[in-house]
Enzyme design. Structure first.
Site, PDB file in Angstrom:
ATOM      1  CD  GLU A  79      35.554 -20.197  26.278  1.00  0.00           C
ATOM      2  OE1 GLU A  79      34.694 -20.991  25.916  1.00  0.00           O
ATOM      3  OE2 GLU A  79      35.875 -19.330  25.351  1.00  0.00           O
ATOM      4  CB  CYS A 111      36.756 -15.993  23.002  1.00  0.00           C
ATOM      5  SG  CYS A 111      36.728 -17.877  22.501  1.00  0.00           S
ATOM      6  CG  HIS A 233      38.525 -14.488  18.930  1.00  0.00           C
ATOM      7  ND1 HIS A 233      39.399 -15.252  19.837  1.00  0.00           N
ATOM      8  CD2 HIS A 233      37.475 -15.307  18.565  1.00  0.00           C
ATOM      9  CE1 HIS A 233      38.850 -16.216  19.984  1.00  0.00           C
ATOM     10  NE2 HIS A 233      38.043 -16.547  19.070  1.00  0.00           N
TER      11      HIS A 233
HETATM   12  P1  HMG Z   1      37.014 -28.969   8.883  1.00  0.00           P
HETATM   13  O1  HMG Z   1      35.833 -29.684   8.492  1.00  0.00           O
HETATM   14  O2  HMG Z   1      37.932 -29.863   9.170  1.00  0.00           O
HETATM   15  O3  HMG Z   1      37.940 -28.272   7.859  1.00  0.00           O
HETATM   16  O4  HMG Z   1      36.944 -27.858  10.105  1.00  0.00           O
HETATM   17  P2  HMG Z   1      37.258 -28.060   6.382  1.00  0.00           P
HETATM   18  O5  HMG Z   1      37.124 -29.029   5.472  1.00  0.00           O
HETATM   19  O6  HMG Z   1      36.306 -26.925   6.299  1.00  0.00           O
HETATM   20  O7  HMG Z   1      38.755 -27.299   5.767  1.00  0.00           O
HETATM   21  C1  HMG Z   1      39.149 -26.014   6.392  1.00  0.00           C
HETATM   22  C2  HMG Z   1      39.796 -25.116   5.257  1.00  0.00           C
HETATM   23  O8  HMG Z   1      41.131 -25.977   4.711  1.00  0.00           O
HETATM   24  C3  HMG Z   1      38.868 -25.031   4.217  1.00  0.00           C
HETATM   25  O9  HMG Z   1      39.180 -23.599   3.674  1.00  0.00           O
HETATM   26  C4  HMG Z   1      39.417 -26.024   3.058  1.00  0.00           C
HETATM   27  O10 HMG Z   1      39.138 -25.494   1.535  1.00  0.00           O
HETATM   28  C5  HMG Z   1      40.868 -25.863   3.403  1.00  0.00           C
HETATM   29  P3  HMG Z   1      38.003 -22.514   3.720  1.00  0.00           P
HETATM   30  O11 HMG Z   1      36.888 -23.127   2.959  1.00  0.00           O
HETATM   31  O12 HMG Z   1      37.622 -22.381   5.295  1.00  0.00           O
HETATM   32  O13 HMG Z   1      38.779 -21.227   3.267  1.00  0.00           O
HETATM   33  N1  HMG Z   1      41.666 -26.941   2.862  1.00  0.00           N
HETATM   34  C6  HMG Z   1      42.909 -26.772   2.293  1.00  0.00           C
HETATM   35  N2  HMG Z   1      44.008 -25.752   2.247  1.00  0.00           N
HETATM   36  C7  HMG Z   1      45.009 -26.088   1.495  1.00  0.00           C
HETATM   37  N3  HMG Z   1      45.450 -27.211   1.198  1.00  0.00           N
HETATM   38  C8  HMG Z   1      44.902 -28.364   1.534  1.00  0.00           C
HETATM   39  C9  HMG Z   1      43.463 -28.190   2.206  1.00  0.00           C
HETATM   40  N4  HMG Z   1      42.545 -29.023   2.410  1.00  0.00           N
HETATM   41  C10 HMG Z   1      41.633 -28.376   2.799  1.00  0.00           C
HETATM   42  N5  HMG Z   1      45.263 -29.441   1.255  1.00  0.00           N
HETATM   43  C11 HMG Z   1      37.012 -25.947  11.355  1.00  0.00           C
HETATM   44  C12 HMG Z   1      37.303 -26.726  10.304  1.00  0.00           C
HETATM   45  C13 HMG Z   1      37.350 -24.710  11.602  1.00  0.00           C
HETATM   46  C14 HMG Z   1      35.345 -25.816  11.160  1.00  0.00           C
HETATM   47  C15 HMG Z   1      37.001 -26.962  12.655  1.00  0.00           C
HETATM   48  O14 HMG Z   1      38.410 -26.811  12.912  1.00  0.00           O
HETATM   49  C16 HMG Z   1      36.437 -26.484  14.001  1.00  0.00           C
HETATM   50  O15 HMG Z   1      35.158 -26.712  14.266  1.00  0.00           O
HETATM   51  N6  HMG Z   1      36.890 -25.544  14.910  1.00  0.00           N
HETATM   52  C17 HMG Z   1      36.555 -25.161  15.911  1.00  0.00           C
HETATM   53  C18 HMG Z   1      35.398 -23.779  15.803  1.00  0.00           C
HETATM   54  C19 HMG Z   1      35.883 -22.763  15.631  1.00  0.00           C
HETATM   55  O16 HMG Z   1      37.310 -22.484  15.854  1.00  0.00           O
HETATM   56  N7  HMG Z   1      35.216 -21.759  15.093  1.00  0.00           N
HETATM   57  C20 HMG Z   1      35.790 -20.415  14.644  1.00  0.00           C
HETATM   58  C21 HMG Z   1      34.683 -19.205  14.853  1.00  0.00           C
HETATM   59  S1  HMG Z   1      33.867 -19.164  16.562  1.00  0.00           S
HETATM   60  C22 HMG Z   1      35.017 -18.560  17.748  1.00  0.00           C
HETATM   61  O17 HMG Z   1      35.848 -18.139  17.242  1.00  0.00           O
HETATM   62  C23 HMG Z   1      34.751 -18.793  18.983  1.00  0.00           C
HETATM   63  C24 HMG Z   1      35.756 -19.711  19.650  1.00  0.00           C
HETATM   64  O18 HMG Z   1      37.025 -19.305  20.077  1.00  0.00           O
HETATM   65  C25 HMG Z   1      34.905 -20.231  20.960  1.00  0.00           C
HETATM   66  C26 HMG Z   1      34.756 -19.218  22.094  1.00  0.00           C
HETATM   67  O19 HMG Z   1      34.199 -17.990  21.676  1.00  0.00           O
HETATM   68  O20 HMG Z   1      34.882 -19.322  23.243  1.00  0.00           O
HETATM   69  C27 HMG Z   1      35.671 -21.234  18.867  1.00  0.00           C
END
Ligand code: HMG
Length: 388
Positions: A79, A111, A233
């Site tokens: 992609e 992906c 993935h």
């Molecule tokens: P965010 O808003 O920064 O993170 O975004 P958050 O506030 O949701 O925190 C993440 C986790 O850390 C949470 O745990 C918190 O509780 C924990 P969860 O509720 O998820 O279990 N946390 C802590 N843990 C330990 N100690 C601490 C602490 N503080 C918080 N001190 C997000 C996170 C992944 C949403 C963001 O990084 C993002 O948007 N990433 C990109 C999207 C993505 O990867 N999506 C995955 C599914 S889609 C996919 O796989 C396709 C893709 O590869 C693309 C394609 O297909 O081409 C992305």
């Protein structure tokens, strides 16, 4: 006849960012990244590497004089394509010196592209068992500086050869897939960074996984008890953990322990590279192969997910000829010799983009065999340093 993954190689540049440094710079707790997201380090891709050179650097490890003439197709999942018209596979075909009587195609569905390639290759080899198919997953995952997605960036390429009587994994014929038009993650043509609805994308990933896992079980009458390990993935490794946890209660207590231990093995490499989009599932499979103790005949489940969205659950059994020592040594050596960037170096490298005009690039910081040297008359210029 068995058909499956004969070879599986990976390439990413040696420059990386330690995510504790990123956490400090962004005012986050390091444990949010290490535990909450499940990532330790992230590959940083210089401007002298693109999908084609990443792929060439990976594919050169699986194509040589013993199989070059057997390769009938190059199926290039990406992609991060470099042209709206011409496929990255055609450039790769030239760089690898592959024969002319070959099909060279690019496949796109976020992906999922490389998995489409693996499945098409499986069916092709079934009809042409004396041939091999080269499948590529090559990408650069970019969300942008100071975005929530920044901690989930990365990049690199996997190269797989699909053949009869494979040395690594015999693919099962049954497979379950699903597609639906969903806006969880996308990248319009005018953007170099992805747009994403983070939480929503996580929920869709889990929903798709549960649906195709159910469908697979109905098709095959297999249950979780038939699996030694799962590979997912891994856009960030906590995502795979969430998926595994969604089905773990279906296993006995003893098997839950084994599946969790094997999950840890499957995420070791991804924790240190980050997301590489199309290649991510296959880097995780490589990590599982190298870091778990797998025996011939054991069954592995694979979940592929591409936003937008397409999901597929399929499986395979470990081959009789399975041997991973060379790969293990190669990865250990690679991680030992990587170059850690500080924050200003990372931000500078990340912000360097190819201009939309002719340019000659500085290659002094890129020691890869295949590099992008610049653009001339609107054409990307590639160099194979072994031919120079
Ligand atoms: P965010 O808003 O920064 O993170 O975004 P958050 O506030 O949701 O925190 C993440 C986790 O850390 C949470 O745990 C918190 O509780 C924990 P969860 O509720 O998820 O279990 N946390 C802590 N843990 C330990 N100690 C601490 C602490 N503080 C918080 N001190 C997000 C996170 C992944 C949403 C963001 O990084 C993002 O948007 N990433 C990109 C999207 C993505 O990867 N999506 C995955 C599914 S889609 C996919 O796989 C396709 C893709 O590869 C693309 C394609 O297909 O081409 C992305």
């Amino acid at each position: 006849m068995q058909i499956g993954i004969d070879q599986l190689a990976f390439y990413t540049p040696s420059t990386y960012l330690d995510l504790v440094d990123l956490a400090h710079a962004r005012g986050e707790e390091p444990d949010k990244y290490r535990i909450g997201i499940g990532q330790y380090e992230q590959a940083v891709i210089p401007v002298t590497q693109d999908a084609v050179t990443l792929a060439a650097n990976a594919a050169a490890k699986v194509v040589d004089e013993t199989n070059r003439d057997q390769i009938a197709m190059v199926l290039f999942g990406t992609e991060s394509g470099i042209d709206n018209s011409k496929s990255a596979a055609v450039y790769l075909k030239r760089l690898l010196n592959l024969p002319d009587n070959i099909r060279a195609i690019e496949l796109k569905q976020a992906c999922y592209g490389a998995t489409a390639g693996v499945q098409f290759a499986h069916d092709y080899v079934f009809l042409h068992p004396d041939k091999q198919v080269l499948v590529i997953g090559a990408d650069i995952a970019r969300y942008g500086l100071n975005t929530p997605g920044e901690v989930t960036q990365g990049g690199g390429a996997v190269a797989l050869t699909i053949s009869a009587e494979p040395k690594l994994l015999n693919l099962d014929n049954e497979t379950a897939f699903k597609s639906e038009d969903i806006m969880d993650f996308w990248r319009p043509l005018y953007r170099t960074e992805a747009l994403v609805d983070g939480r929503f994308s996580e929920n869709v990933y889990i929903d798709f996984f549960k649906t195709v896992w159910q469908d697979y079980q109905q098709q095959t009458n297999r249950t979780i008890a038939d699996f030694t390990a799962f590979a997912f993935h891994l856009p960030f490794t906590k995502m795979g953990l969430k998926a595994l946890r969604a089905i773990l209660p279906e296993a006995s207590e003893a098997q839950q322990k084994q599946l969790m231990a094997n999950f840890e093995a499957s995420r070791q490499y991804n924790q240190r590279v980050g997301n590489l989009y199309t290649g991510s599932l296959y880097l995780s499979l490589r990590s599982l192969f190298d870091n778990a103790s797998l025996k011939p005949g054991e069954r592995i489940g694979l979940f592929s997910y591409g936003s937008g969205a397409e999901g597929e659950f399929f499986s395979g059994t470990i081959s009789e000829q399975f041997d991973v020592q060379v790969s293990r040594d190669e990865f250990a050596n690679f991680f030992k010799n990587r170059q850690r960037l500080n924050m200003p170096e990372y931000e500078r490298l990340f912000s360097q983009q190819l201009p939309a005009h002719d340019v000659l690039l500085d290659l002094s910081h890129d020691d890869a065999r295949f590099v992008l040297t610049g653009i001339k008359h609107d054409q990307r210029q590639y160099l194979d340093r072994q031919q120079a």
